[in-house]
Scaffold this motif. Structure first.
Motif, PDB file in Angstrom:
ATOM      1  N   LYS A  23      43.781  25.684 -89.769  1.00  0.00           N
ATOM      2  CA  LYS A  23      43.401  25.186 -88.665  1.00  0.00           C
ATOM      3  C   LYS A  23      44.433  24.902 -87.757  1.00  0.00           C
ATOM      4  O   LYS A  23      45.337  24.511 -88.089  1.00  0.00           O
ATOM      5  CB  LYS A  23      42.295  24.038 -88.904  1.00  0.00           C
ATOM      6  CG  LYS A  23      41.253  24.253 -89.773  1.00  0.00           C
ATOM      7  CD  LYS A  23      40.173  25.107 -89.184  1.00  0.00           C
ATOM      8  CE  LYS A  23      39.023  25.253 -89.805  1.00  0.00           C
ATOM      9  NZ  LYS A  23      37.935  26.049 -89.614  1.00  0.00           N
ATOM     10  N   SER A  24      44.039  24.804 -86.188  1.00  0.00           N
ATOM     11  CA  SER A  24      45.005  24.233 -85.629  1.00  0.00           C
ATOM     12  C   SER A  24      44.572  23.409 -84.562  1.00  0.00           C
ATOM     13  O   SER A  24      43.301  23.243 -84.279  1.00  0.00           O
ATOM     14  CB  SER A  24      45.544  25.439 -84.474  1.00  0.00           C
ATOM     15  OG  SER A  24      44.376  25.924 -83.817  1.00  0.00           O
ATOM     16  N   THR A  26      45.455  20.779 -80.973  1.00  0.00           N
ATOM     17  CA  THR A  26      46.313  20.619 -79.848  1.00  0.00           C
ATOM     18  C   THR A  26      46.257  19.197 -79.434  1.00  0.00           C
ATOM     19  O   THR A  26      44.969  18.850 -78.970  1.00  0.00           O
ATOM     20  CB  THR A  26      46.320  21.625 -78.660  1.00  0.00           C
ATOM     21  OG1 THR A  26      46.263  22.911 -79.378  1.00  0.00           O
ATOM     22  CG2 THR A  26      47.107  21.339 -77.597  1.00  0.00           C
ATOM     23  N   ARG A  36      51.048  21.228 -80.151  1.00  0.00           N
ATOM     24  CA  ARG A  36      50.143  22.007 -80.984  1.00  0.00           C
ATOM     25  C   ARG A  36      50.615  22.067 -82.507  1.00  0.00           C
ATOM     26  O   ARG A  36      51.606  22.492 -82.646  1.00  0.00           O
ATOM     27  CB  ARG A  36      49.886  23.627 -80.624  1.00  0.00           C
ATOM     28  CG  ARG A  36      49.078  24.214 -81.384  1.00  0.00           C
ATOM     29  CD  ARG A  36      48.894  25.632 -80.509  1.00  0.00           C
ATOM     30  NE  ARG A  36      47.482  26.306 -81.089  1.00  0.00           N
ATOM     31  CZ  ARG A  36      47.791  27.494 -81.963  1.00  0.00           C
ATOM     32  NH1 ARG A  36      49.015  27.809 -82.338  1.00  0.00           N
ATOM     33  NH2 ARG A  36      46.608  28.033 -82.278  1.00  0.00           N
ATOM     34  N   ASP A  38      49.929  23.778 -85.746  1.00  0.00           N
ATOM     35  CA  ASP A  38      49.185  25.215 -86.336  1.00  0.00           C
ATOM     36  C   ASP A  38      49.315  25.053 -88.062  1.00  0.00           C
ATOM     37  O   ASP A  38      50.332  25.573 -88.588  1.00  0.00           O
ATOM     38  CB  ASP A  38      49.881  26.600 -85.704  1.00  0.00           C
ATOM     39  CG  ASP A  38      49.220  27.638 -85.974  1.00  0.00           C
ATOM     40  OD1 ASP A  38      48.275  27.716 -86.868  1.00  0.00           O
ATOM     41  OD2 ASP A  38      49.633  28.704 -85.596  1.00  0.00           O
ATOM     42  N   THR A  40      47.532  27.361 -89.681  1.00  0.00           N
ATOM     43  CA  THR A  40      47.345  28.699 -90.106  1.00  0.00           C
ATOM     44  C   THR A  40      48.694  29.622 -90.328  1.00  0.00           C
ATOM     45  O   THR A  40      48.674  30.253 -91.210  1.00  0.00           O
ATOM     46  CB  THR A  40      46.651  29.579 -88.727  1.00  0.00           C
ATOM     47  OG1 THR A  40      47.537  29.636 -87.613  1.00  0.00           O
ATOM     48  CG2 THR A  40      45.439  29.182 -88.511  1.00  0.00           C
ATOM     49  N   ALA A  44      53.120  24.828 -91.983  1.00  0.00           N
ATOM     50  CA  ALA A  44      52.641  24.549 -90.722  1.00  0.00           C
ATOM     51  C   ALA A  44      53.754  24.198 -89.663  1.00  0.00           C
ATOM     52  O   ALA A  44      54.714  23.749 -89.808  1.00  0.00           O
ATOM     53  CB  ALA A  44      51.678  23.393 -90.745  1.00  0.00           C
ATOM     54  N   THR A  45      53.428  24.756 -88.384  1.00  0.00           N
ATOM     55  CA  THR A  45      54.379  24.628 -87.363  1.00  0.00           C
ATOM     56  C   THR A  45      53.745  23.583 -86.032  1.00  0.00           C
ATOM     57  O   THR A  45      52.726  23.299 -86.170  1.00  0.00           O
ATOM     58  CB  THR A  45      54.629  26.030 -86.520  1.00  0.00           C
ATOM     59  OG1 THR A  45      53.391  26.435 -86.035  1.00  0.00           O
ATOM     60  CG2 THR A  45      55.326  27.072 -87.581  1.00  0.00           C
ATOM     61  N   ASP A  49      53.058  24.653 -77.389  1.00  0.00           N
ATOM     62  CA  ASP A  49      51.869  25.889 -76.868  1.00  0.00           C
ATOM     63  C   ASP A  49      50.556  25.270 -76.562  1.00  0.00           C
ATOM     64  O   ASP A  49      50.162  24.350 -77.151  1.00  0.00           O
ATOM     65  CB  ASP A  49      51.871  26.807 -77.997  1.00  0.00           C
ATOM     66  CG  ASP A  49      50.631  28.024 -77.916  1.00  0.00           C
ATOM     67  OD1 ASP A  49      50.471  28.136 -76.519  1.00  0.00           O
ATOM     68  OD2 ASP A  49      50.236  28.567 -78.498  1.00  0.00           O
ATOM     69  N   THR A  53      42.935  26.921 -79.635  1.00  0.00           N
ATOM     70  CA  THR A  53      43.143  26.063 -80.792  1.00  0.00           C
ATOM     71  C   THR A  53      41.569  25.657 -81.212  1.00  0.00           C
ATOM     72  O   THR A  53      40.461  25.794 -80.663  1.00  0.00           O
ATOM     73  CB  THR A  53      43.826  24.917 -80.457  1.00  0.00           C
ATOM     74  OG1 THR A  53      44.057  23.841 -81.549  1.00  0.00           O
ATOM     75  CG2 THR A  53      42.994  23.813 -79.511  1.00  0.00           C
ATOM     76  N   ASP A  54      41.414  25.375 -82.563  1.00  0.00           N
ATOM     77  CA  ASP A  54      40.327  24.768 -83.256  1.00  0.00           C
ATOM     78  C   ASP A  54      39.702  23.658 -82.581  1.00  0.00           C
ATOM     79  O   ASP A  54      38.499  23.385 -82.511  1.00  0.00           O
ATOM     80  CB  ASP A  54      40.478  24.963 -84.709  1.00  0.00           C
ATOM     81  CG  ASP A  54      40.729  26.075 -85.302  1.00  0.00           C
ATOM     82  OD1 ASP A  54      39.979  27.106 -84.933  1.00  0.00           O
ATOM     83  OD2 ASP A  54      41.805  26.457 -86.010  1.00  0.00           O
TER      84      ASP A  54
END
Length: 100
Positions: A23-24, A26, A36, A38, A40, A44-45, A49, A53-54
């Motif tokens: 999932k992401s 923001t 954000r 991320d 996914t 994770a990053t 951005d 997003t989810d």
């Protein structure tokens, strides 16, 4: 706190605690930018951005800083309209494990 400082702090927490797998999310600070997470990506990053997003958490940078510092309760901020959640509310409920 600046966007750069918030991003760096989130990156440290995500490196330590991981993201929400698959999932992401923001954090949208309006004109001040976005952060954000991320989940996914592996690992994770954390970026600035502001794309799809989810889950999107809309909050002012000042309110976010108060919540992160423990000066403001996130549930109260939500109930007072200072924090708004768009998308998957279940993801928002898991943010404590990332930010804690």
């Amino acid at each position: 706190m600046s966007l750069t400082e918030i991003t760096a702090g989130m990156a440290e927490r995500v490196a330590k605690n991981g993201g929400i797998a698959g999932k992401s999310v923001t954090f949208d600070f309006g004109d001040d930018g976005a952060v954000r997470i991320d989940g996914t990506a592996t690992p994770a990053t954390v970026t600035n951005d502001n794309g799809d997003t989810d889950c999107r958490v809309k909050v002012s940078m000042a309110d976010f800083t108060d919540i992160a510092a423990g000066k403001q309760n996130p549930q109260m901020a939500f109930m007072m309209g200072k924090l708004k959640v768009e998308g998957d509310m279940g993801i928002a409920m898991q943010l404590g494990k990332i930010l804690g």
